[in-house]
Scaffold this motif. Structure first.
Motif, PDB file in Angstrom:
ATOM      1  N   TRP A 149       0.803  -1.220   0.000  1.00 37.69           N
ATOM      2  CA  TRP A 149       0.000   0.000   0.000  1.00 37.69           C
ATOM      3  C   TRP A 149       0.841   1.277   0.000  1.00 37.69           C
ATOM      4  O   TRP A 149       0.529   2.247  -0.691  1.00 37.69           O
ATOM      5  CB  TRP A 149      -0.916  -0.015   1.219  1.00 37.69           C
ATOM      6  CG  TRP A 149      -2.003   0.991   1.189  1.00 37.69           C
ATOM      7  CD1 TRP A 149      -1.945   2.293   1.623  1.00 37.69           C
ATOM      8  CD2 TRP A 149      -3.333   0.808   0.701  1.00 37.69           C
ATOM      9  NE1 TRP A 149      -3.143   2.913   1.449  1.00 37.69           N
ATOM     10  CE2 TRP A 149      -4.022   2.017   0.882  1.00 37.69           C
ATOM     11  CE3 TRP A 149      -4.012  -0.276   0.134  1.00 37.69           C
ATOM     12  CZ2 TRP A 149      -5.349   2.188   0.518  1.00 37.69           C
ATOM     13  CZ3 TRP A 149      -5.327  -0.112  -0.220  1.00 37.69           C
ATOM     14  CH2 TRP A 149      -5.992   1.106  -0.042  1.00 37.69           C
ATOM     15  N   ASP A 150       1.908   1.299   0.786  1.00 39.05           N
ATOM     16  CA  ASP A 150       2.706   2.515   0.932  1.00 39.05           C
ATOM     17  C   ASP A 150       3.843   2.626  -0.082  1.00 39.05           C
ATOM     18  O   ASP A 150       4.631   3.581  -0.027  1.00 39.05           O
ATOM     19  CB  ASP A 150       3.294   2.603   2.355  1.00 39.05           C
ATOM     20  CG  ASP A 150       2.223   2.865   3.399  1.00 39.05           C
ATOM     21  OD1 ASP A 150       1.110   3.277   3.016  1.00 39.05           O
ATOM     22  OD2 ASP A 150       2.495   2.651   4.596  1.00 39.05           O
ATOM     23  N   HIS A 151       3.958   1.671  -0.997  1.00 40.00           N
ATOM     24  CA  HIS A 151       5.012   1.735  -2.013  1.00 40.00           C
ATOM     25  C   HIS A 151       4.673   2.786  -3.069  1.00 40.00           C
ATOM     26  O   HIS A 151       3.582   2.753  -3.659  1.00 40.00           O
ATOM     27  CB  HIS A 151       5.180   0.382  -2.710  1.00 40.00           C
ATOM     28  CG  HIS A 151       5.986  -0.609  -1.932  1.00 40.00           C
ATOM     29  ND1 HIS A 151       5.668  -0.989  -0.643  1.00 40.00           N
ATOM     30  CD2 HIS A 151       7.118  -1.293  -2.267  1.00 40.00           C
ATOM     31  CE1 HIS A 151       6.555  -1.874  -0.219  1.00 40.00           C
ATOM     32  NE2 HIS A 151       7.441  -2.069  -1.176  1.00 40.00           N
ATOM     33  N   ASP A 152       5.595   3.708  -3.320  1.00 42.03           N
ATOM     34  CA  ASP A 152       5.435   4.578  -4.468  1.00 42.03           C
ATOM     35  C   ASP A 152       5.979   3.854  -5.703  1.00 42.03           C
ATOM     36  O   ASP A 152       6.446   2.714  -5.610  1.00 42.03           O
ATOM     37  CB  ASP A 152       6.120   5.931  -4.260  1.00 42.03           C
ATOM     38  CG  ASP A 152       7.621   5.814  -4.007  1.00 42.03           C
ATOM     39  OD1 ASP A 152       8.213   4.762  -4.307  1.00 42.03           O
ATOM     40  OD2 ASP A 152       8.206   6.793  -3.498  1.00 42.03           O
ATOM     41  N   ARG A 153       5.921   4.509  -6.861  1.00 35.83           N
ATOM     42  CA  ARG A 153       6.311   3.808  -8.088  1.00 35.83           C
ATOM     43  C   ARG A 153       7.779   3.397  -8.050  1.00 35.83           C
ATOM     44  O   ARG A 153       8.145   2.304  -8.502  1.00 35.83           O
ATOM     45  CB  ARG A 153       6.038   4.691  -9.311  1.00 35.83           C
ATOM     46  CG  ARG A 153       6.427   4.038 -10.644  1.00 35.83           C
ATOM     47  CD  ARG A 153       5.708   2.706 -10.846  1.00 35.83           C
ATOM     48  NE  ARG A 153       6.291   1.907 -11.886  1.00 35.83           N
ATOM     49  CZ  ARG A 153       5.774   1.791 -13.119  1.00 35.83           C
ATOM     50  NH1 ARG A 153       4.690   2.452 -13.454  1.00 35.83           N
ATOM     51  NH2 ARG A 153       6.354   1.018 -14.006  1.00 35.83           N
ATOM     52  N   SER A 154       8.631   4.230  -7.502  1.00 35.13           N
ATOM     53  CA  SER A 154      10.047   3.899  -7.433  1.00 35.13           C
ATOM     54  C   SER A 154      10.291   2.676  -6.558  1.00 35.13           C
ATOM     55  O   SER A 154      11.058   1.773  -6.920  1.00 35.13           O
ATOM     56  CB  SER A 154      10.840   5.101  -6.888  1.00 35.13           C
ATOM     57  OG  SER A 154      12.199   4.774  -6.719  1.00 35.13           O
ATOM     58  N   ALA A 155       9.623   2.626  -5.406  1.00 33.63           N
ATOM     59  CA  ALA A 155       9.789   1.481  -4.504  1.00 33.63           C
ATOM     60  C   ALA A 155       9.225   0.207  -5.123  1.00 33.63           C
ATOM     61  O   ALA A 155       9.787  -0.884  -4.955  1.00 33.63           O
ATOM     62  CB  ALA A 155       9.104   1.770  -3.169  1.00 33.63           C
ATOM     63  N   LEU A 156       8.116   0.338  -5.853  1.00 32.54           N
ATOM     64  CA  LEU A 156       7.526  -0.829  -6.514  1.00 32.54           C
ATOM     65  C   LEU A 156       8.457  -1.348  -7.611  1.00 32.54           C
ATOM     66  O   LEU A 156       8.654  -2.565  -7.742  1.00 32.54           O
ATOM     67  CB  LEU A 156       6.169  -0.464  -7.106  1.00 32.54           C
ATOM     68  CG  LEU A 156       5.294  -1.638  -7.549  1.00 32.54           C
ATOM     69  CD1 LEU A 156       4.805  -2.423  -6.340  1.00 32.54           C
ATOM     70  CD2 LEU A 156       4.102  -1.139  -8.366  1.00 32.54           C
ATOM     71  N   ASP A 157       9.029  -0.444  -8.387  1.00 31.50           N
ATOM     72  CA  ASP A 157       9.993  -0.841  -9.420  1.00 31.50           C
ATOM     73  C   ASP A 157      11.167  -1.594  -8.801  1.00 31.50           C
ATOM     74  O   ASP A 157      11.606  -2.627  -9.324  1.00 31.50           O
ATOM     75  CB  ASP A 157      10.523   0.383 -10.162  1.00 31.50           C
ATOM     76  CG  ASP A 157       9.512   0.975 -11.132  1.00 31.50           C
ATOM     77  OD1 ASP A 157       8.536   0.278 -11.458  1.00 31.50           O
ATOM     78  OD2 ASP A 157       9.698   2.132 -11.543  1.00 31.50           O
ATOM     79  N   TRP A 181       1.106  -1.402 -10.904  1.00 33.36           N
ATOM     80  CA  TRP A 181       0.959  -0.009 -10.504  1.00 33.36           C
ATOM     81  C   TRP A 181      -0.431   0.531 -10.853  1.00 33.36           C
ATOM     82  O   TRP A 181      -1.035   1.276 -10.065  1.00 33.36           O
ATOM     83  CB  TRP A 181       2.033   0.838 -11.166  1.00 33.36           C
ATOM     84  CG  TRP A 181       1.925   2.286 -10.803  1.00 33.36           C
ATOM     85  CD1 TRP A 181       1.541   3.312 -11.614  1.00 33.36           C
ATOM     86  CD2 TRP A 181       2.177   2.870  -9.523  1.00 33.36           C
ATOM     87  NE1 TRP A 181       1.539   4.506 -10.920  1.00 33.36           N
ATOM     88  CE2 TRP A 181       1.930   4.260  -9.629  1.00 33.36           C
ATOM     89  CE3 TRP A 181       2.597   2.344  -8.296  1.00 33.36           C
ATOM     90  CZ2 TRP A 181       2.086   5.129  -8.554  1.00 33.36           C
ATOM     91  CZ3 TRP A 181       2.745   3.211  -7.219  1.00 33.36           C
ATOM     92  CH2 TRP A 181       2.492   4.580  -7.357  1.00 33.36           C
ATOM     93  N   ALA A 185      -2.950   2.153  -8.228  1.00 33.68           N
ATOM     94  CA  ALA A 185      -3.482   3.500  -8.446  1.00 33.68           C
ATOM     95  C   ALA A 185      -5.009   3.503  -8.446  1.00 33.68           C
ATOM     96  O   ALA A 185      -5.647   4.493  -8.061  1.00 33.68           O
ATOM     97  CB  ALA A 185      -2.960   4.048  -9.769  1.00 33.68           C
ATOM     98  N   VAL A 188      -5.900   2.422  -4.137  1.00 33.95           N
ATOM     99  CA  VAL A 188      -5.526   3.250  -2.992  1.00 33.95           C
ATOM    100  C   VAL A 188      -6.495   4.410  -2.758  1.00 33.95           C
ATOM    101  O   VAL A 188      -6.900   4.653  -1.605  1.00 33.95           O
ATOM    102  CB  VAL A 188      -4.074   3.742  -3.129  1.00 33.95           C
ATOM    103  CG1 VAL A 188      -3.759   4.806  -2.082  1.00 33.95           C
ATOM    104  CG2 VAL A 188      -3.095   2.561  -2.974  1.00 33.95           C
TER     105      VAL A 188
END
Length: 254
Positions: A149-157, A181, A185, A188
């Motif tokens: 849930w708290d992952h932004d796109r960079s962290a998910l990548d 992603w 999006a 969330v």
């Protein structure tokens, strides 16, 4: 990294550990490699390698090529999990069954894997593969994506960049980081995750994160069933889930 192979190794290691612990609890003779291989219907060489890895982690122990015993690390991990929120999860899961008529699960994350920590009493039938310790991909289950849930796109990548999506999950599963992603999006903003046939055919899952009092994600709480069982009010289901998640999270130390 072949995530499906890694998940398979972890699942097989957990089967070995579970068998050794169960024998010890029942006071039965402890097994060696050949006995483990026979009882679990696994290749003896693979059992030997995985059991040694468990010994290296301190989850099992073995003296002079004798039988395997439960290791000290297992007991310290068990003690660390014997906390208020984990104990409280069992009645919360059963309350979800009563309120929603669905199966309920509590999961935690280990890298790209979602690990089932507790499950409701109606979630496993005769011959079922569902049991605590079950491993599923974090990107194609409702429980798993709630843990992201708290992952932004960079962290998910960064988390998923070596994942092999091919051949994993059900007909609704994501097949790329972009697709994962897009699902995040979508979910969330409305405050809950829905997973429609992402891991199993005709199974819909609704999930929310469980947060500690400091806001960090501790686990995920989810319910699942067939499309007919789930119905059309996913938001209502999520409201009930969030209440249970808040009660569990309030019991965890920040």
């Amino acid at each position: 990294m072949d995530s499906s192979a890694e998940a398979s190794s972890l699942a097989q290691g957990l089967r070995i550990l579970r068998l050794v612990v169960d024998r010890e609890k029942r006071g039965r003779q402890q097994p060696g490699v050949s006995q483990l291989a026979a009882e679990l219907d696994m290749d003896q060489g693979r059992v030997s390698r995985l059991a040694q890895e468990l010994c290296d982690l301190g989850l099992l122990e073995r003296a002079d090529r004798g039988p395997f015993l439960t290791g000290p690390r297992f007991f310290s991990l068990a003690a660390s999990l014997n906390t208020g929120w984990v104990r409280a999860a069992k009645p919360e899961l059963e309350s979800l069954v009563s309120a929603l008529g669905l199966r309920a699960r509590l999961s935690i994350r280990d890298g790209v894997r979602a690990i089932l920590l507790r499950t409701s009493s109606n979630d496993a039938g005769l011959g079922s593969f569902v049991a605590p310790g079950m491993v599923t991909p974090v990107w194609c289950t409702g429980a798993g994506r709630a843990l992201l849930w708290d992952h932004d796109r960079s962290a998910l990548d960064q988390l998923l960049h070596e994942v092999n999506f091919i051949g994993v999950g059900g007909p609704g599963a994501a097949h790329s980081i972009d697709e994962v992603w897009d699902l995040m999006a979508r979910d969330v903003p409305r405050g809950y995750v829905t997973s429609d046939e992402e891991f199993e055919h005709d199974i819909v899952e609704v999930a929310v994160p469980v947060r500690k009092t400091d806001g960090a994600i501790l686990a995920s709480l989810s319910v699942l069933g067939s499309r007919a069982q789930m119905g059309t009010d996913a938001a209502g289901v999520a409201t009930v889930l969030r209440g249970a998640a808040e009660r569990l999270g309030s019991l965890a130390a920040s």
